[in-house]
Design an enzyme around this catalytic site. Structure first.
Site, PDB file in Angstrom:
ATOM      1  N   CYS A   1       0.857  -1.195   0.000  1.00  0.00           N
ATOM      2  CA  CYS A   1       0.000   0.000   0.000  1.00  0.00           C
ATOM      3  C   CYS A   1       0.891   1.243   0.000  1.00  0.00           C
ATOM      4  O   CYS A   1       2.119   1.151   0.142  1.00  0.00           O
ATOM      5  CB  CYS A   1      -0.879  -0.006   1.246  1.00  0.00           C
ATOM      6  SG  CYS A   1       0.112   0.060   2.751  1.00  0.00           S
TER       7      CYS A   1
ATOM      8  N   HIS B   1       5.194  -5.265   8.770  1.00  0.00           N
ATOM      9  CA  HIS B   1       5.148  -6.654   9.235  1.00  0.00           C
ATOM     10  C   HIS B   1       5.312  -7.626   8.073  1.00  0.00           C
ATOM     11  O   HIS B   1       4.357  -8.267   7.634  1.00  0.00           O
ATOM     12  CB  HIS B   1       3.839  -6.904   9.992  1.00  0.00           C
ATOM     13  CG  HIS B   1       3.814  -6.242  11.335  1.00  0.00           C
ATOM     14  ND1 HIS B   1       2.689  -5.672  11.864  1.00  0.00           N
ATOM     15  CD2 HIS B   1       4.794  -6.051  12.249  1.00  0.00           C
ATOM     16  CE1 HIS B   1       2.976  -5.160  13.060  1.00  0.00           C
ATOM     17  NE2 HIS B   1       4.248  -5.372  13.302  1.00  0.00           N
TER      18      HIS B   1
ATOM     19  N   GLU C   1       0.416  -0.391  16.238  1.00  0.00           N
ATOM     20  CA  GLU C   1      -0.427   0.764  15.887  1.00  0.00           C
ATOM     21  C   GLU C   1      -1.390   1.084  17.033  1.00  0.00           C
ATOM     22  O   GLU C   1      -1.602   2.251  17.382  1.00  0.00           O
ATOM     23  CB  GLU C   1      -1.215   0.470  14.606  1.00  0.00           C
ATOM     24  CG  GLU C   1      -2.063   1.660  14.185  1.00  0.00           C
ATOM     25  CD  GLU C   1      -3.025   1.313  13.064  1.00  0.00           C
ATOM     26  OE1 GLU C   1      -2.596   0.715  12.060  1.00  0.00           O
ATOM     27  OE2 GLU C   1      -4.214   1.641  13.200  1.00  0.00           O
TER      28      GLU C   1
END
Ligand code: SF4
Length: 310
Positions: free
Chosen positions: A17, A46, A130
């Site tokens: 992304c 990750h 996060e």
């Protein structure tokens, strides 16, 4: 070789992304420009292949600021709590922030709400970096993390100013369900859909593709929340779905009686690994299978506006 395999279909959206590409570019540039040690806090993204590749370019990983031998630390795509930045400053480390702009946007939303007297219910994985970074925006416990609808129902109901947010990589269908229940339980709650564009597109693409095939292969690391989510979603609508690191993990037994295979990859997975899976499947079919690529992969616009739904 198995000539029974007729079709290999790629998801409309898969692989790296915008935020991951940006973080990797930042890490590579930092490694190339720095003379001292350069280390990422945990992993830049990750994915084991990406982490290994950066290590070969002298960009290492440390588990904490205290472990950094000096030089530069890079904050990864999923961000870090303010306390980590403060600790790095105290130690005199150079900080390069590769946090995805969409993660920063959630952190800003949460801080603004807290400043305005709200408590936050955050739908996410408590053990994910996060989420820790989001919780760290309000060290006085004003952010409560829930990982399912039961967690929401267990909360005390006498809270005057409440808001609901989610991890960028959360399950969009589950978040919608939780949002409806939150509205029922807390009629004045403000709901912020903070699932990112890239996550939403990959999940939607899997929901389109998985019911059409006999087997789904999801390329991504086990540490990748968004890849595991794609596997979980696939398993709800497809007979077989497996999370694999690369083509090397494919078990030919999975392909017995299979005529159509779907392939996707998490947002932290290099596209090349998905391509290698397609190549492997093609060879397995003796070159007979047809590869279908929907072609529309334009998910670069960062369209998370954090607007309240209610
Ligand atoms: S998955 Fe979404 S939030 Fe995470 S790095 Fe990619 S674009 Fe950013």
């Amino acid at each position: 070789m198995n000539e029974g395999l007729k079709t290999i279909r790629l998801a409309r959206h898969y692989g790296f992304c915008m935020g991951v590409k940006r973080a990797i570019r930042t890490a590579l540039r930092t490694g190339a420009d720095s003379t001292g040690p350069v280390n990422v806090i945990h992993d830049i993204v990750h994915n084991d292949a990406v982490v290994k590749s950066l290590a070969e370019r002298k960009v290492g990983s440390v588990a904490s600021v205290a472990e950094a031998p000096g030089g530069t630390i890079i904050v990864p795509a999923h961000g870090a709590p303010p306390a980590l930045f403060e600790e790095a400053e105290r130690r005199g480390l150079k900080i390069v922030d590769a946090t995805c702009p969409l993660v920063i946007k959630i952190q800003r939303i949460v801080r603004r709400l807290i400043d305005n007297g709200y408590e936050i219910i955050h739908f996410g994985d408590l053990h994910h970096d996060e989420t820790r970074a989001v919780v760290g925006q309000a060290p006085d416990g004003k952010v409560v993390v829930i990982h399912d609808i039961d967690g929401l129902r267990a909360l005390p109901q006498d809270r005057p100013k409440l808001a609901l947010t989610s991890q960028t990589t959360a399950d969009a269908v589950e978040f919608a369900r939780i949002s409806r229940e939150a509205k029922r339980l807390f009629p004045n709650i403000k709901i912020y859909n903070t699932i990112c564009n890239a996550t939403g597109l990959r999940q939607k693409a899997v929901l389109e593709l998985a019911p059409e095939v006999d087997l789904m292969l999801i390329v991504g690391s086990r540490s990748s929340a968004n890849s595991k989510r794609l596997r979980d979603i696939s398993q709800t609508v497809c007979k077989q779905a497996y999370l694999i690191n690369s083509a090397r993990d494919i078990d030919p037994a999975w392909l017995e009686g299979v005529t159509a295979v779907g392939v996707t990859a998490g947002a932290s997975t290099p596209d090349i690994l998905a391509e290698e899976v397609v190549t492997w499947l093609m060879a397995y079919s003796g070159g007979k299978a047809v590869v279908i690529r929907p072609g529309d992969r334009n998910d670069e616009p960062a369209d998370l506006d954090g607007a309240a739904l209610e």
